[in-house]
Enzyme design. Structure first.
Site, PDB file in Angstrom:
ATOM      1  N   CYS A 170      -0.611   4.065   2.174  1.00  0.00           N
ATOM      2  CA  CYS A 170      -0.393   3.862   3.481  1.00  0.00           C
ATOM      3  C   CYS A 170       1.010   4.044   3.916  1.00  0.00           C
ATOM      4  O   CYS A 170       1.382   4.559   5.123  1.00  0.00           O
ATOM      5  CB  CYS A 170      -0.739   2.446   3.787  1.00  0.00           C
ATOM      6  N   ASP A 171       1.936   3.589   3.189  1.00  0.00           N
ATOM      7  CA  ASP A 171       3.421   3.537   3.707  1.00  0.00           C
ATOM      8  C   ASP A 171       4.213   4.573   2.931  1.00  0.00           C
ATOM      9  O   ASP A 171       5.651   4.695   3.185  1.00  0.00           O
ATOM     10  CB  ASP A 171       3.880   2.017   3.691  1.00  0.00           C
ATOM     11  N   CYS A 213       0.880  -1.148   0.022  1.00  0.00           N
ATOM     12  CA  CYS A 213       0.007   0.076   0.055  1.00  0.00           C
ATOM     13  C   CYS A 213       0.783   1.233   0.023  1.00  0.00           C
ATOM     14  O   CYS A 213       1.376   1.575   0.929  1.00  0.00           O
ATOM     15  CB  CYS A 213      -0.847   0.087   1.186  1.00  0.00           C
TER      16      CYS A 213
END
Length: 316
Positions: free
Chosen positions: A139-140, A136
């Site tokens: 997300c990261d 992701c």
């Protein structure tokens, strides 16, 4: 086979399942939640979560799941270890088999089984998950600001994530297995026009390099068989997700990829009393906050369904 009757059954954990449990428990539905094969869901593979509201300093993914689980327990959710292996939604109450040995009949069922990221299957990839290997970018990606990263994939999602990473990272190496991309023309053009994205055609991953964290990626050209090592601190896999819905096929309406279809603006499926929330029905956003929000919707929809059902039964 043992049998049991419950008012509200929640299948799956993670932000969607635990949030549904919190709301259902506070509404007096006495929910029973089975955690499934991956208790806590994909956030158990994530290190620090910085984009979930209410955590100004960020929080580790596994810790967030422990907090949500504790909150669900506080309000009386019966949280159990177990995997739903078969269902029968052809009649009411609905039947769910746990671990092929325990039959539950439920007045309402909330499905929060999620979607699992597809991986390349490399030992080095598995070893470094959560330590530079991610599925992701949204997300990261922030953790790799001004650094070099690698992303694998050739579809619209991969192109979108590569474009997102290009805004944050100094350089993005995009690995495409063939000599063409599956992404739409508009998404391909977006990737090709970003100067800090380098597309490596006919390329596959041999190994993700690093011991404690990602330090690089060894790649192989499919045509020349030449091996090359790329410096990178982040490795993103964007080859798709697989919704965990196989046991519901034949009962619930799904799209061509297997995601459960819910009625617009709700968690209702095509079966009355069965609700779906989180990544099992969301292939667009796939964020912890959106999963939690849909878990709330599912519990509220279940509460209203059960209340209406009781009124109907009392007048029968």
């Amino acid at each position: 086979m043992t049998t049991e009757k419950v008012h509200c059954l929640i299948i799956g954990s993670g932000p969607a399942g635990y949030t549904a449990a919190i709301y259902a428990a506070r509404a007096g539905l006495n929910p029973v939640l089975y955690q499934g094969i991956e208790p806590g869901g994909q956030l158990m593979l994530t290190t620090e979560v910085e984009n979930f509201p209410g955590y100004p300093q960020g929080i580790m993914g596994p810790q967030m799941m422990q907090d949500l689980q504790a909150q669900a327990k506080r309000f009386g959710t019966d949280i159990r270890i177990g995997l739903a292996t078969k269902v029968d939604f052809s009649a009411t109450p609905h039947k769910v088999i746990i671990d092929d040995s325990h039959e539950i009949t439920a007045d309402s069922v909330i499905i929060a089984t999620g979607a699992s990221a597809k991986w390349l299957g490399l030992d080095s990839e598995k070893k470094l998950q959560g330590r530079g290997v991610s599925s992701c970018a949204v997300c990261d990606g922030f953790f790799y600001k001004n650094q070099e990263v690698v992303i694998v994939g050739a579809g619209d999602s991969a192109a979108e994530e590569a474009s997102y990473l290009a805004k944050i990272c100094s350089k993005v190496h995009m690995l495409v297995r063939k000599d063409e991309m599956r992404a739409s023309v508009i998404m391909q053009n977006r990737v090709k026009n970003l100067p800090n994205i380098q597309i490596h055609w006919n390329t596959e991953v041999e190994e993700v390099l690093g011991e404690e964290e990602v330090t690089g990626v060894r790649i192989r050209n499919n045509k020349t068989q030449a091996l090359t090592e790329l410096n990178a601190s982040g490795f993103f896999v964007a080859i798709g997700h697989q919704p965990n819905t196989h046991i519901f096929k034949g009962f619930l309406d799904m799209d061509e990829q297997g995601y459960i279809l819910t009625k617009p603006g709700s968690a209702h499926t095509n079966i009355p009393g069965v609700f779906a929330c989180g990544d099992v029905q969301d292939k667009n956003y796939r964020q912890a906050i959106t999963a939690a929000g849909s878990g709330c919707m599912a519990a509220l929809d279940a509460e209203r369904y059960l209340a209406a059902r009781e009124v109907a039964l009392s007048h029968a």
